[in-house]
Scaffold this active site. Structure first.
Site, PDB file in Angstrom:
ATOM      1  N   MET A  23       6.685 -14.419  95.261  1.00 49.57           N
ATOM      2  CA  MET A  23       8.103 -14.092  95.389  1.00 49.57           C
ATOM      3  C   MET A  23       8.367 -13.499  96.774  1.00 49.57           C
ATOM      4  O   MET A  23       9.329 -12.770  96.975  1.00 49.57           O
ATOM      5  CB  MET A  23       8.527 -13.126  94.275  1.00 49.57           C
ATOM      6  CG  MET A  23       8.365 -13.761  92.892  1.00 49.57           C
ATOM      7  SD  MET A  23       9.455 -13.116  91.629  1.00 49.57           S
ATOM      8  CE  MET A  23       8.915 -11.431  91.561  1.00 49.57           C
ATOM      9  N   GLY A  24       7.486 -13.826  97.726  1.00 48.00           N
ATOM     10  CA  GLY A  24       7.693 -13.385  99.107  1.00 48.00           C
ATOM     11  C   GLY A  24       7.324 -11.931  99.319  1.00 48.00           C
ATOM     12  O   GLY A  24       6.611 -11.335  98.516  1.00 48.00           O
ATOM     13  N   HIS A  39      -1.576 -11.119  99.003  1.00 54.17           N
ATOM     14  CA  HIS A  39      -1.213 -12.548  98.999  1.00 54.17           C
ATOM     15  C   HIS A  39      -2.123 -13.335  99.951  1.00 54.17           C
ATOM     16  O   HIS A  39      -2.505 -14.466  99.674  1.00 54.17           O
ATOM     17  CB  HIS A  39       0.239 -12.742  99.452  1.00 54.17           C
ATOM     18  CG  HIS A  39       1.256 -12.177  98.513  1.00 54.17           C
ATOM     19  ND1 HIS A  39       2.011 -11.071  98.821  1.00 54.17           N
ATOM     20  CD2 HIS A  39       1.640 -12.559  97.276  1.00 54.17           C
ATOM     21  CE1 HIS A  39       2.823 -10.792  97.819  1.00 54.17           C
ATOM     22  NE2 HIS A  39       2.627 -11.685  96.867  1.00 54.17           N
ATOM     23  N   LEU A  55      -5.124 -10.528  90.257  1.00 50.29           N
ATOM     24  CA  LEU A  55      -5.443  -9.889  88.973  1.00 50.29           C
ATOM     25  C   LEU A  55      -4.718  -8.559  88.790  1.00 50.29           C
ATOM     26  O   LEU A  55      -4.847  -7.934  87.733  1.00 50.29           O
ATOM     27  CB  LEU A  55      -6.954  -9.706  88.828  1.00 50.29           C
ATOM     28  CG  LEU A  55      -7.724 -11.033  88.674  1.00 50.29           C
ATOM     29  CD1 LEU A  55      -9.236 -10.792  88.663  1.00 50.29           C
ATOM     30  CD2 LEU A  55      -7.295 -11.767  87.405  1.00 50.29           C
ATOM     31  N   SER A  70       4.377  -5.851  96.684  1.00 45.75           N
ATOM     32  CA  SER A  70       5.576  -6.009  97.517  1.00 45.75           C
ATOM     33  C   SER A  70       6.517  -4.826  97.291  1.00 45.75           C
ATOM     34  O   SER A  70       7.355  -4.514  98.132  1.00 45.75           O
ATOM     35  CB  SER A  70       6.304  -7.296  97.149  1.00 45.75           C
ATOM     36  OG  SER A  70       5.416  -8.374  97.248  1.00 45.75           O
TER      37      SER A  70
HETATM   38  O1  PAF Z   1       3.522 -12.827  90.521  1.00 41.98           O
HETATM   39  C1  PAF Z   1       4.609 -13.213  91.027  1.00 41.98           C
HETATM   40  O2  PAF Z   1       4.931 -12.941  92.176  1.00 41.98           O
HETATM   41  C2  PAF Z   1       5.556 -14.034  90.167  1.00 41.98           C
HETATM   42  O3  PAF Z   1       5.538 -13.594  88.846  1.00 41.98           O
HETATM   43  C3  PAF Z   1       5.295 -15.553  90.249  1.00 41.98           C
HETATM   44  C4  PAF Z   1       3.944 -15.918  89.697  1.00 41.98           C
HETATM   45  C5  PAF Z   1       5.406 -16.002  91.694  1.00 41.98           C
HETATM   46  C6  PAF Z   1       6.358 -16.305  89.447  1.00 41.98           C
HETATM   47  O4  PAF Z   1       7.638 -16.084  89.930  1.00 41.98           O
END
Ligand code: PAF
EC number: 6.3.2.1
Length: 284
Positions: free
Chosen positions: A30-31, A37, A149, A187
């Protein structure tokens, strides 16, 4: 790096890679990307030929509209980070692209895995996650998909969906990346004030206390939870959403501290909701 917002363009690129026999690694996000990430990206690059990242703040998984409104968005920085890390393609759709109006919405749910933890305190959350993730899987056709995780219940629910509905891909769980004091990267951390950031550091210290208490011989789950709750509540502006001990596979509440347990929590520090978990082996 290719950046696409359009489904047809995305599918054309995926088809062309597949035609060349290349494997595809996919990390949905979700950025507001951080080092956690980037670990997903690195793992994907090691295990597959082409790495795809999606950036989409999915409205259907937020049960609290305020939380959705306040979710941080940093698209330019995200794209720079992805480029630096060698991501091959970023899929950046808008809401209309992912959710064209439909009169027949579908709800996916795995009730047994959703009745505790975040599934209990965020009704509708996992239905939204499964909806968007299944759509993204169909669009990106990954060989492997990578999930952090830290969102352990999400990892279990998505793994179960893939297994039960025969999605032709492998789910890979990537260990939680932590700050130097042990706070799980998220985030949402950027929204913590200095004072609240200090309070948040109680979370990793709580896990250390849990392990020490268990090693000291405590086997009563209720007493353990009481000790941990009292510890957390010494923090300024901290409210516990849940603190649970469950089985790491089926996520059902444990009656006894035995075998392996998942200790998981969600807390609000000020307005910011943070989650974390650890799997703890219980000595005999
Ligand atoms: O973990 C996240 O950021 C969100 O739940 C995902 C897997 C991108 C789904 O919108």
């Amino acid at each position: 790096m290719i950046v696409v917002s359009d489904i047809i363009e995305l599918k054309n690129q995926i088809t062309s890679w597949k035609r060349d026999g290349l494997s595809i690694g996919f990390s949905p996000t979700m950025g507001s990307l951080h080092a956690g990430h980037m670990d997903l990206v690195e793992t994907s690059k090691k295990q597959t030929d082409k790495t795809v990242v999606s950036i989409f703040v999915n409205p259907t998984q937020f049960n609290d509209p305020k939380d959705f409104e306040n979710y941080p968005i940093n698209t330019n920085t995200d794209l720079k980070l992805c480029e630096e890390k060698g991501v091959d393609l970023v899929f950046l759709p808008d809401v209309k692209t992912m959710y064209p109006e439909t009169k027949t919405p579908i709800l996916l749910s795995i009730p047994e895995l959703q009745k505790n933890l975040c599934g209990r305190t965020r009704p509708g959350h996992f239905e939204g996650v499964l909806q968007i993730v299944s759509k993204l899987f169909h669009l990106t056709e990954p060989t492997k998909a990578f999930f952090g995780l830290k969102d352990y219940q999400q990892f279990r629910v998505i793994s179960a969906m893939v297994e039960n509905l025969n999605f032709p891909l492998e789910i890979v769980g990537v260990p939680t990346k932590r700050e130097s004091d042990g706070l799980a990267m998220s985030s949402r951390n950027v929204r913590l004030s200095e004072k609240h950031r200090e309070t948040a550091s109680l979370i990793p210290r709580m896990f250390a206390l849990a392990k020490k208490t268990i090693l000291g011989g405590e086997r009563d789950i209720h007493l353990l939870k009481e000790i941990l709750r009292d510890f957390l509540l010494t923090g300024v502006s901290l409210r516990i959403d849940y603190l649970e001990v469950v089985d790491p596979i089926d996520l059902q509440s444990k009656e006894k501290l035995s075998g392996e347990v998942l200790l998981a929590l969600a807390v609000f520090v000020g307005e910011v909701r943070l989650i974390d978990n650890q799997i703890i082996p219980i000595p005999n």
